[in-house]
Every structure is written in structure tokens, then in C-alpha cells.
Design a protein around this motif. Structure first.
Motif, short mmCIF file in Angstrom:
data_model
loop_
_atom_site.label_atom_id
_atom_site.label_comp_id
_atom_site.label_asym_id
_atom_site.label_seq_id
_atom_site.Cartn_x
_atom_site.Cartn_y
_atom_site.Cartn_z
N ILE A 7 73.68 81.05 26.91
CA ILE A 7 74.10 82.44 26.81
C ILE A 7 73.97 82.92 25.37
CG2 ILE A 7 75.96 84.09 27.28
CD1 ILE A 7 77.20 82.00 29.14
N GLN A 13 79.49 89.83 24.94
CA GLN A 13 78.61 89.31 25.98
C GLN A 13 79.09 87.95 26.49
OE1 GLN A 13 77.65 90.72 23.16
NE2 GLN A 13 75.79 91.93 23.41
N SER A 17 80.70 86.81 30.61
CA SER A 17 80.22 85.74 31.49
C SER A 17 81.33 84.79 31.92
CB SER A 17 79.12 84.94 30.78
OG SER A 17 79.63 84.26 29.65
N ASN A 83 69.85 80.08 32.59
CA ASN A 83 69.28 80.45 31.30
C ASN A 83 69.22 81.96 31.16
OD1 ASN A 83 67.85 80.64 28.92
ND2 ASN A 83 65.89 80.09 29.85
N LEU A 84 70.06 82.50 30.28
CA LEU A 84 70.07 83.93 30.01
C LEU A 84 69.26 84.29 28.77
CD1 LEU A 84 72.68 83.37 31.81
CD2 LEU A 84 73.54 85.50 30.88
N ALA A 104 66.58 81.40 36.02
CA ALA A 104 66.29 82.34 34.93
C ALA A 104 65.60 83.56 35.50
CB ALA A 104 65.41 81.69 33.86
N SER A 105 65.54 84.62 34.71
CA SER A 105 64.85 85.83 35.16
C SER A 105 63.35 85.75 34.95
CB SER A 105 65.41 87.05 34.40
OG SER A 105 65.19 86.91 33.00
N PRO A 116 67.35 90.56 37.58
CA PRO A 116 68.64 90.97 37.00
C PRO A 116 69.16 92.25 37.63
CG PRO A 116 67.10 90.35 35.27
CD PRO A 116 66.31 90.43 36.55
N PHE A 126 76.37 89.22 36.70
CA PHE A 126 76.02 87.79 36.64
C PHE A 126 75.83 87.20 38.02
CE2 PHE A 126 77.48 88.09 32.28
CZ PHE A 126 76.68 87.17 31.62
N PHE A 129 72.49 85.60 38.95
CA PHE A 129 72.17 84.24 38.53
C PHE A 129 72.83 83.19 39.43
CE2 PHE A 129 71.07 86.58 34.77
CZ PHE A 129 70.07 85.85 34.19
#
Length: 281
Positions: A7, A13, A17, A83-84, A104-105, A116, A126, A129
Motif C-alpha cells: 500500500i 490512504q 485500507s 498490490n496497490l 492487482a489492477s 478499480p 477496496f 481487490f
């Protein structure tokens, strides 16, 4: 089971999370470790489900930093990573980590790619994810626990009296609601509600400081804040909140929580609007 969250980003931020991390730990019975910027490590000491927070400089990592991270990631037997912070370097590291499920994105290391969720409350976003690993997220149900001793100390430090306690948390940064208006607000409140106790928010970023800040907010009855960390803590603690400079759409739809004013034009926000948001108009 072990889960790894990567993160990036500042303290607000990281706090956003917290609910997602708790959901993974609870529903997968997972031991969770977090890779975060050094300044955010003290925040994670407050999360009961986090086994370890590893500092990492995402934006300016050296070869030695990547080698250290690789060693830290390969040593435990992680079954899943979220994984962000996708990047080519992160992909290389994760592809050599032997973690079987990597969410992950984007990026070639991802075994599960997500889309996302744009807009809305970041804490609930979130969920994107967590879906690939079968975890549900109800971010608004998460509450940050406070140690009883910390809460007792914070309550004892409140101004004397039996009236409700209003915590004031200006950001102190450029573009904040003007300092003079923050200073004048308590006297205006007292003229309308004489027994109200106003409390200036604590500062500090160390682990002990963050626990004290969270406990102080938890001991208040209402929070008026432009400080991003105070806003996020108030949300995690379930406190009534007026968040200056926050778009209402970026906050949970919860009674007692409202955003007021534009971050770009807080100087134009009048005292009367703030008092009205506090129910003192």
C-alpha cells in the motif's frame, strides 16, 4: 495463511485500507503483513490484525531497498498478495516471490486483475481487490479498537464539565479554513451552547502519538476537522463528523457524517455554515 498488502500513499490512504485488511484477516483467518511508507508504520501498530508493517520507499526505492523487500517477502510463506502499487519493478519482485495468488489492477505478475472502483468512499472501494479472493467488505461496519487505558487517559484529559466535547482538528496546511475562524469558533459556540467543551486536536506521528490521537478522538462526542488523518480516524471510530473540504460523495452514507465546503475554496466558507453543520445554526 499469510496475506501481504502493498500500500503506497500517505497516512489517510493507509487508514482507508484498515477495513479491507481486517476483512482479509477475519474471513481468511490470515496473518497480515503490510508494506507501506516509513511514515505510515506507526499507524499500522494500531491495527489488531497486522502482524508486521514493513517500511518501503515506493517512489524512490534503491536497488538495496528492492533487495531488502524481496528478502522480506520471500521469507514468510505468503499465499496471497494485494498490490496497490503496480509497477514493472514490483512485478519483477512479485513474480519471483512464489506467492500463488497475486491481485492487482495491472502488471504481468498479477494472477488476478481487477477493475478499480472509481469514486465514492475510498474505504469501500477496496472491495474490488477482495472479490477475487472471496472476501466480502462492509467497510462501514469496521471500528478501530482503542485500548481501555488509552481511552481512560484521553477522557481524563478533556476539559472539565458535563457538556458534549467537540474536537477541533485543523490541517494547518495551505488552503485550510482560515486560522482566525478556527480561533473564533469556540466563543461563537459557547454563546449558543454554554456547556459545550471544545478540545484542540493532538498532533504527532509516532506510534505513541497516533494512539493518543485516536484515543482523544474516540473520547470526543463530535469532530470538526479539515485534517485528513483526523477525518479518517473519526470515520474508523464511528464518531459524528463534519469534514471541511471533503466532497460528501467521498464519505460514507452514515447519520452524523457530512462533508462541508470545497477543498479549493475553504477560505470562502462562512462561520454560519459551519455552525449550522454542527447543529448550532
Amino acid at each position: 495463511m499469510r496475506a501481504l498488502f502493498l500500500i503506497p500513499g500517505g497516512s489517510s490512504q493507509q487508514l482507508q485500507s484498515f477495513a479491507a485488511v481486517a476483512a482479509v484477516a477475519d474471513q481468511l483467518h490470515a496473518d497480515v503483513q503490510v508494506v507501506c511508507p516509513l511514515a505510515a508504520v506507526p499507524l499500522w501498530s494500531m491495527h489488531p490484525a497486522v502482524e508486521r508493517a514493513m517500511p518501503f520507499t515506493y517512489e524512490q526505492a534503491t536497488l538495496a531497498d528492492w533487495a531488502n523487500l524481496m528478502g522480506s517477502v520471500r521469507e514468510p510463506d505468503f499465499q496471497v498478495s494485494l498490490n496497490l502499487a503496480p509497477s514493472r519493478q514490483m512485478d519483477l519482485m512479485l513474480s519471483m516471490s512464489h506467492i500463488p495468488t497475486r491481485v492487482a489492477s495491472s502488471g504481468f505478475s498479477a494472477t488476478e486483475r481487477i477493475t478499480p472502483i472509481e469514486g465514492g468512499w475510498a474505504n469501500q472501494a477496496f472491495e474490488a481487490f477482495l472479490r477475487p479472493i472471496g472476501v466480502r467488505l462492509e467497510a462501514d461496519s469496521f471500528r478501530l479498537p482503542i485500548a481501555p487505558g488509552d481511552l481512560e487517559a484521553a477522557s481524563a484529559a478533556l476539559p472539565s464539565g458535563d457538556g458534549p466535547a467537540l474536537l477541533l482538528a485543523p490541517s494547518g496546511a495551505g488552503g485550510d479554513w482560515p486560522a482566525q475562524q478556527w480561533q473564533d469558533l469556540p466563543s461563537q459556540i459557547l454563546s449558543k451552547l454554554p456547556n459545550l467543551r471544545t478540545v484542540p486536536a493532538l498532533a504527532g506521528t509516532g506510534a505513541g502519538d497516533m494512539r493518543k490521537r485516536a484515543a482523544q478522538i474516540a473520547s470526543a462526542d463530535v469532530v470538526l476537522a479539515s485534517d485528513p488523518v483526523a477525518i479518517e480516524l473519526a470515520l474508523l471510530l464511528g464518531l459524528p463528523l463534519v469534514a471541511l473540504g471533503r466532497d460528501p460523495a467521498s464519505l460514507p452514507s452514515r447519520a452524523g457524517v457530512q462533508g462541508l465546503g470545497s477543498a479549493a475554496n475553504l477560505s470562502q466558507l462562512g462561520d454560519a455554515e459551519v455552525l449550522a453543520a454542527l447543529g448550532l445554526g
